[in-house]
Design a protein around this motif. Sequence first.
Motif, PDB file in Angstrom:
ATOM      1  N   ALA A 169       0.825  -1.206   0.000  1.00 21.60           N
ATOM      2  CA  ALA A 169       0.000   0.000   0.000  1.00 21.60           C
ATOM      3  C   ALA A 169       0.858   1.256   0.000  1.00 21.60           C
ATOM      4  N   ARG A 170       1.915   1.269   0.808  1.00 24.86           N
ATOM      5  CA  ARG A 170       2.769   2.462   0.880  1.00 24.86           C
ATOM      6  C   ARG A 170       3.529   2.697  -0.421  1.00 24.86           C
ATOM      7  N   ILE A 171       4.060   1.625  -0.989  1.00 30.46           N
ATOM      8  CA  ILE A 171       4.816   1.771  -2.241  1.00 30.46           C
ATOM      9  C   ILE A 171       3.929   2.359  -3.329  1.00 30.46           C
ATOM     10  N   LEU A 172       2.720   1.842  -3.453  1.00 30.54           N
ATOM     11  CA  LEU A 172       1.852   2.264  -4.541  1.00 30.54           C
ATOM     12  C   LEU A 172       1.176   3.605  -4.274  1.00 30.54           C
ATOM     13  N   ALA A 173       0.862   3.882  -3.011  1.00 28.34           N
ATOM     14  CA  ALA A 173       0.167   5.134  -2.693  1.00 28.34           C
ATOM     15  C   ALA A 173       1.109   6.318  -2.542  1.00 28.34           C
ATOM     16  N   ASP A 174       2.324   6.062  -2.066  1.00 26.50           N
ATOM     17  CA  ASP A 174       3.247   7.159  -1.740  1.00 26.50           C
ATOM     18  C   ASP A 174       4.443   7.229  -2.684  1.00 26.50           C
ATOM     19  N   TRP A 175       4.307   6.662  -3.885  1.00 24.01           N
ATOM     20  CA  TRP A 175       5.405   6.631  -4.845  1.00 24.01           C
ATOM     21  C   TRP A 175       5.949   8.033  -5.091  1.00 24.01           C
ATOM     22  N   PRO A 176       7.242   8.245  -4.838  1.00 25.11           N
ATOM     23  CA  PRO A 176       7.777   9.613  -4.874  1.00 25.11           C
ATOM     24  C   PRO A 176       8.359  10.048  -6.214  1.00 25.11           C
ATOM     25  N   HIS A 177       8.208   9.239  -7.240  1.00 25.92           N
ATOM     26  CA  HIS A 177       8.838   9.543  -8.523  1.00 25.92           C
ATOM     27  C   HIS A 177       7.773   9.697  -9.609  1.00 25.92           C
ATOM     28  N   PRO A 178       7.161  10.862  -9.731  1.00 30.65           N
ATOM     29  CA  PRO A 178       6.070  11.045 -10.702  1.00 30.65           C
ATOM     30  C   PRO A 178       6.473  10.793 -12.142  1.00 30.65           C
ATOM     31  N   ALA A 179       7.749  10.968 -12.455  1.00 33.07           N
ATOM     32  CA  ALA A 179       8.202  10.757 -13.830  1.00 33.07           C
ATOM     33  C   ALA A 179       8.552   9.297 -14.109  1.00 33.07           C
ATOM     34  N   HIS A 180       8.494   8.455 -13.071  1.00 38.69           N
ATOM     35  CA  HIS A 180       8.865   7.048 -13.224  1.00 38.69           C
ATOM     36  C   HIS A 180       7.691   6.184 -12.788  1.00 38.69           C
ATOM     37  N   PRO A 181       7.310   5.177 -13.582  1.00 36.12           N
ATOM     38  CA  PRO A 181       6.148   4.352 -13.216  1.00 36.12           C
ATOM     39  C   PRO A 181       6.352   3.602 -11.909  1.00 36.12           C
ATOM     40  N   ARG A 182       5.268   3.428 -11.175  1.00 32.58           N
ATOM     41  CA  ARG A 182       5.322   2.648  -9.937  1.00 32.58           C
ATOM     42  C   ARG A 182       5.658   1.194 -10.261  1.00 32.58           C
ATOM     43  N   PRO A 183       6.340   0.502  -9.365  1.00 26.73           N
ATOM     44  CA  PRO A 183       6.594  -0.919  -9.595  1.00 26.73           C
ATOM     45  C   PRO A 183       5.300  -1.714  -9.473  1.00 26.73           C
ATOM     46  N   ASN A 184       5.262  -2.858 -10.112  1.00 27.56           N
ATOM     47  CA  ASN A 184       4.169  -3.796  -9.928  1.00 27.56           C
ATOM     48  C   ASN A 184       4.561  -4.764  -8.817  1.00 27.56           C
ATOM     49  N   VAL A 185       3.584  -5.165  -8.015  1.00 22.70           N
ATOM     50  CA  VAL A 185       3.861  -6.015  -6.860  1.00 22.70           C
ATOM     51  C   VAL A 185       3.314  -7.419  -7.105  1.00 22.70           C
ATOM     52  N   LEU A 186       4.194  -8.410  -6.946  1.00 19.44           N
ATOM     53  CA  LEU A 186       3.815  -9.819  -7.026  1.00 19.44           C
ATOM     54  C   LEU A 186       3.889 -10.392  -5.612  1.00 19.44           C
ATOM     55  N   VAL A 187       2.758 -10.777  -5.068  1.00 14.90           N
ATOM     56  CA  VAL A 187       2.689 -11.282  -3.698  1.00 14.90           C
ATOM     57  C   VAL A 187       2.974 -12.778  -3.684  1.00 14.90           C
ATOM     58  N   LEU A 188       3.878 -13.172  -2.802  1.00 15.51           N
ATOM     59  CA  LEU A 188       4.141 -14.594  -2.556  1.00 15.51           C
ATOM     60  C   LEU A 188       3.399 -15.006  -1.297  1.00 15.51           C
ATOM     61  N   THR A 189       2.663 -16.096  -1.374  1.00 13.01           N
ATOM     62  CA  THR A 189       1.825 -16.475  -0.252  1.00 13.01           C
ATOM     63  C   THR A 189       1.680 -17.979  -0.131  1.00 13.01           C
ATOM     64  N   THR A 190       1.422 -18.429   1.090  1.00  8.38           N
ATOM     65  CA  THR A 190       1.013 -19.820   1.302  1.00  8.38           C
ATOM     66  C   THR A 190      -0.497 -19.929   1.163  1.00  8.38           C
ATOM     67  N   PHE A 191      -1.148 -18.816   1.079  1.00  6.19           N
ATOM     68  CA  PHE A 191      -2.566 -18.580   0.831  1.00  6.19           C
ATOM     69  C   PHE A 191      -3.503 -19.193   1.856  1.00  6.19           C
ATOM     70  N   ASP A 192      -3.456 -20.494   2.090  1.00  2.14           N
ATOM     71  CA  ASP A 192      -4.399 -21.060   3.041  1.00  2.14           C
ATOM     72  C   ASP A 192      -4.159 -20.536   4.449  1.00  2.14           C
ATOM     73  N   LEU A 193      -2.988 -19.915   4.671  1.00  2.00           N
ATOM     74  CA  LEU A 193      -2.684 -19.329   5.969  1.00  2.00           C
ATOM     75  C   LEU A 193      -2.702 -17.811   5.939  1.00  2.00           C
ATOM     76  N   ASP A 194      -2.759 -17.222   4.763  1.00  2.00           N
ATOM     77  CA  ASP A 194      -2.577 -15.778   4.636  1.00  2.00           C
ATOM     78  C   ASP A 194      -3.901 -15.049   4.479  1.00  2.00           C
ATOM     79  N   GLU A 195      -4.487 -14.639   5.627  1.00  2.00           N
ATOM     80  CA  GLU A 195      -5.740 -13.901   5.585  1.00  2.00           C
ATOM     81  C   GLU A 195      -5.550 -12.495   5.040  1.00  2.00           C
ATOM     82  N   TYR A 196      -4.287 -12.102   4.828  1.00  2.00           N
ATOM     83  CA  TYR A 196      -4.005 -10.751   4.360  1.00  2.00           C
ATOM     84  C   TYR A 196      -4.056 -10.617   2.839  1.00  2.00           C
ATOM     85  N   VAL A 197      -4.257 -11.707   2.124  1.00  2.00           N
ATOM     86  CA  VAL A 197      -4.206 -11.634   0.668  1.00  2.00           C
ATOM     87  C   VAL A 197      -5.283 -10.715   0.117  1.00  2.00           C
ATOM     88  N   HIS A 198      -6.481 -10.759   0.692  1.00  2.00           N
ATOM     89  CA  HIS A 198      -7.550  -9.890   0.213  1.00  2.00           C
ATOM     90  C   HIS A 198      -7.169  -8.417   0.386  1.00  2.00           C
TER      91      HIS A 198
END
Length: 227
Positions: A67-96
């Motif tokens: 959230a911080r990387i995408l919301a507070d990106w400080p380089h307007p002339a440079h595109p924000r990075p894309n985020v790939l989440v690594l998860t065990t999923f069945d244990l990660d209630e934070y995925v949503h």
Amino acid sequence: MIRVLIADDQALVRAALSAMLVRRADLDVVGEAEDGARAVALAFELKPDVVVMDVRMPGLTGVEATARILADWPHPAHPRPNVLVLTTFDLDEYVHAALRAGAGGFMLKNSSPEQLAEAIRVVAAGESMLAPSVTRRLIGAFAAVPPALLDRPGRPPALAALTRRELDVLVLVAKGLSNAQIAKELELSEAGVKSRVNRILTRLGLENRVQAAVLAYDSGLLPLPGR
């Protein structure tokens, strides 16, 4: 060359991911972060194309870091990075929450090196990696409890703003097809597909293709997995 930042609190995992990725000619690991706060700092400093983000980390979690990387990106002339989440999923209630924060892809930690490398390439291209097993769980959870992103005040009624062709594109996005695959299926140019996907996201007030896929299932364009 795709510039990758790895964020994981386990040193062995970071080392394994880095060793695996650097063997790919088109992937370059530019940094490693041991927690969410360091991931944010390095993302701002190094401006990677993709951040491979663990969900569970001490202090600032992967969700909060995303959230911080995408919301507070400080380089307007440079595109924000894309985020790939690594998860065990069945244990990660934070995925949503990571989805709502704007993460563009989800991969299981037991994915093969080839699958992970391809996921990074797909996410770097601005598309979303909809791993089937992850998508089924996401769709099921979102169908049971519709998330806030589908109930935003002022958003047009679901799908009402889309043309017939855009609905066709949305269905194929929800099935996990890439822009190139959609272009072939609908006999469109790849640039035309990309333009339509961008319009779909804008008109529906969504952040990425994962959210679009959830909305497509939730709206009944596709049957829920297992039904």
